[in-house]
Design an enzyme around this catalytic site. Sequence first.
Site, mmCIF file in Angstrom:
data_model
loop_
_atom_site.group_PDB
_atom_site.id
_atom_site.type_symbol
_atom_site.label_atom_id
_atom_site.label_comp_id
_atom_site.label_asym_id
_atom_site.label_seq_id
_atom_site.Cartn_x
_atom_site.Cartn_y
_atom_site.Cartn_z
ATOM 1 N N CYS A 119 15.175 109.523 -17.326
ATOM 2 C CA CYS A 119 16.484 108.542 -17.598
ATOM 3 C C CYS A 119 16.934 108.207 -16.088
ATOM 4 C CB CYS A 119 17.513 109.228 -18.072
ATOM 5 S SG CYS A 119 17.176 109.765 -19.948
ATOM 6 N N HIS A 256 24.242 106.294 -15.753
ATOM 7 C CA HIS A 256 23.274 106.175 -16.900
ATOM 8 C C HIS A 256 24.054 106.230 -18.256
ATOM 9 C CE1 HIS A 256 20.045 107.193 -19.631
ATOM 10 N NE2 HIS A 256 20.300 108.466 -19.577
ATOM 11 N N ASN A 286 21.249 105.347 -25.757
ATOM 12 C CA ASN A 286 20.416 105.857 -24.550
ATOM 13 C C ASN A 286 19.083 105.210 -24.325
ATOM 14 O OD1 ASN A 286 19.319 107.184 -22.543
ATOM 15 N ND2 ASN A 286 19.570 109.114 -23.051
HETATM 16 N N1 ACO Z 1 25.135 114.016 -37.376
HETATM 17 C C1 ACO Z 1 25.773 114.992 -38.025
HETATM 18 N N2 ACO Z 1 26.086 116.094 -37.852
HETATM 19 C C2 ACO Z 1 25.134 116.421 -36.415
HETATM 20 C C3 ACO Z 1 24.108 115.618 -35.813
HETATM 21 C C4 ACO Z 1 24.273 114.506 -36.245
HETATM 22 N N3 ACO Z 1 23.574 113.441 -35.811
HETATM 23 N N4 ACO Z 1 23.721 116.242 -34.930
HETATM 24 C C5 ACO Z 1 23.796 117.495 -34.775
HETATM 25 N N5 ACO Z 1 24.843 117.727 -35.847
HETATM 26 C C6 ACO Z 1 25.642 118.816 -36.229
HETATM 27 C C7 ACO Z 1 24.981 119.925 -35.783
HETATM 28 O O1 ACO Z 1 24.060 120.534 -36.577
HETATM 29 C C8 ACO Z 1 26.174 121.066 -35.833
HETATM 30 O O2 ACO Z 1 26.528 121.696 -37.079
HETATM 31 P P1 ACO Z 1 27.135 122.987 -37.145
HETATM 32 O O3 ACO Z 1 28.231 123.004 -36.515
HETATM 33 O O4 ACO Z 1 27.124 123.140 -38.663
HETATM 34 O O5 ACO Z 1 25.850 123.934 -36.653
HETATM 35 C C9 ACO Z 1 27.523 120.239 -35.432
HETATM 36 O O6 ACO Z 1 27.000 119.080 -35.817
HETATM 37 C C10 ACO Z 1 27.465 120.275 -33.839
HETATM 38 O O7 ACO Z 1 26.671 120.052 -33.066
HETATM 39 P P2 ACO Z 1 26.691 120.340 -31.544
HETATM 40 O O8 ACO Z 1 25.311 120.218 -30.936
HETATM 41 O O9 ACO Z 1 27.433 121.453 -31.160
HETATM 42 O O10 ACO Z 1 27.405 118.830 -31.294
HETATM 43 P P3 ACO Z 1 27.823 118.423 -29.924
HETATM 44 O O11 ACO Z 1 29.316 118.236 -30.004
HETATM 45 O O12 ACO Z 1 27.339 119.212 -28.757
HETATM 46 O O13 ACO Z 1 27.313 117.088 -29.657
HETATM 47 C C11 ACO Z 1 25.465 115.906 -28.723
HETATM 48 C C12 ACO Z 1 25.935 117.019 -29.712
HETATM 49 C C13 ACO Z 1 25.973 114.504 -28.945
HETATM 50 C C14 ACO Z 1 23.802 115.774 -28.515
HETATM 51 C C15 ACO Z 1 26.194 116.471 -27.313
HETATM 52 O O14 ACO Z 1 25.573 117.958 -27.246
HETATM 53 C C16 ACO Z 1 25.488 115.539 -26.251
HETATM 54 O O15 ACO Z 1 25.796 114.316 -25.986
HETATM 55 N N6 ACO Z 1 24.722 116.136 -25.406
HETATM 56 C C17 ACO Z 1 24.072 115.349 -24.148
HETATM 57 C C18 ACO Z 1 22.869 114.799 -24.605
HETATM 58 C C19 ACO Z 1 22.565 113.614 -24.046
HETATM 59 O O16 ACO Z 1 23.494 112.782 -23.837
HETATM 60 N N7 ACO Z 1 21.254 113.328 -24.020
HETATM 61 C C20 ACO Z 1 20.859 112.365 -23.494
HETATM 62 C C21 ACO Z 1 19.702 112.732 -22.934
HETATM 63 S S1 ACO Z 1 19.814 113.232 -21.392
HETATM 64 C C22 ACO Z 1 19.814 112.147 -20.351
HETATM 65 O O17 ACO Z 1 19.717 111.021 -20.540
HETATM 66 C C23 ACO Z 1 19.758 112.441 -18.981
#
Ligand code: ACO
Length: 329
Positions: A119, A256, A286
Site C-alpha cells: 500500500c 493512504h 482500500n
Molecule cells: N462483518 C461482520 N462482522 C465481522 C466482519 C465483517 N466483515 N469481519 C469481522 N467481523 C466480526 C469478527 O468475527 C468479530 O466477531 P466476534 O466478536 O464474534 O469474534 C467482530 O466482528 C469484531 O472483529 P474485530 O476483528 O475485533 O473487528 P475490529 O473492530 O478490529 O475491526 C477491522 C476489524 C475493520 C479489519 C479493523 O481491525 C481494521 O480496520 N484494521 C486495519 C486493517 C486495514 O485497514 N487494513 C488495510 C490493509 S493495511 C494497509 O493498507 C496498510
Amino acid sequence: MTIQNSPLRSVVLGVGSYLPAKTLTNDDLARIVDTSDDWIFQRTGIRQRHIAAEGETTSMLGEKAARAALAAAGLVPDDIDLIIVGTSTPDWTFPSTATQIQAALDIAHGAAFDLQAVCSGFVYAVATAEKFLRSGSHKRALVIGAETFSRIIDWEDRTTCVLFGDGAGAMILEARPSTGSMDERGILTTHLRSDGRHRAKLHVDGGPSATQTVGHLRMEGKEVFKFAVGKVTDVVDDAFAATGITPEQLNWFVPHQANRRIIDMSAQKLGIAPEKVVATVHLHGNTSAASVPLALSVAVADGRIKEGDLVMLEAVGGGFTWGSALIRW
Ligand code: ACO
C-alpha cells in the site's frame, strides 16, 4: 529556509485516475458473506469498491490512469522517459507491469520498472522518481499506483474481503531548475521506512518462489490498525522537521485510503485539522498502491488542491513499509 543541494526539483504536472466500471456495494457483499453495510461502514468508512472486469488487468487500469494524467499535464506519451509502477498485483510474474504500460502507451525509449511496497507503493514510487529526476538522469516521470486486489482476496473471508477494491492513479513529474526555496513548486522532501519483522500481520500466502501459486491476502486487522495509527505518523513528523513546515501551514493531507478511522486518528495525532484531510475511502475501499493517487485526483478535480498548495502524502503497507512526500503543488 531552503532544502536540498541539487538545482533540480520534481514538479507535479498532472494527475489522473481510473476505477473499473463494476461497483460492489456493502449490501452486495452482505449477499456473499455474513456482514452488513452497518458493520463495514462503522469500522472502515467504506461504502463500495470497484472490481476489475474479467480479463481487465492491472496494466490496463494503469494505462487508463496514465492517459488521464498525461491529458491533465498536456503531454503525449513520448514526453515520458521514466515509468515507475507501484503494484503488488502485477499482470504477470514478469515482465513488469510498468513495461506493459510502456508498450500500451507505445513508448520505446527510457526506462520502466515496478516497485513493490504494497500500500506504500505509490509514495515509494514518487520518492524513487524524485531521486531519478533530481539526479538529472531523466526528465519526465510517469508514476503509477495500480492494483487488482480482487484477484488475491479470499472472497470467503469476511474479515478481509470487505476492505479492498481495484483501481489505478497516476502522476506526472518533471525535473525543473530550482533555487531550493520552499515557495517554489515541486517535491520538497520524502521519507521512507520499512520494518520487515511484521510479515505475519499482513501478507499473501503464495508466491512464485515459495509456493508456485499466487496466494491470498491474510491480515491480523487489529495489529495492522495499531501499527498504522501508532507508528506511521513518524514519517510525516520527519517531513515537517526536514522543512520547518508546520501542520498549520499544510493545506492538504492525503493519506493512504485504507480505513476512515485510521485516517482521522492519524490526522488528529499529527495536529492536522479535519477539513484539510482528503478522504475518498468511502468511494473505492482500500486500493493499496492506487489509493493515494486516486484521492489526489479527486481533490485536484474538485478544485480543492490548487497550484502553490502544500500537500502531504502518507502511506503504510505490508512489510511493513511506510512513507511520506511533502509537495508544493
Ligand atoms: N462483518 C461482520 N462482522 C465481522 C466482519 C465483517 N466483515 N469481519 C469481522 N467481523 C466480526 C469478527 O468475527 C468479530 O466477531 P466476534 O466478536 O464474534 O469474534 C467482530 O466482528 C469484531 O472483529 P474485530 O476483528 O475485533 O473487528 P475490529 O473492530 O478490529 O475491526 C477491522 C476489524 C475493520 C479489519 C479493523 O481491525 C481494521 O480496520 N484494521 C486495519 C486493517 C486495514 O485497514 N487494513 C488495510 C490493509 S493495511 C494497509 O493498507 C496498510
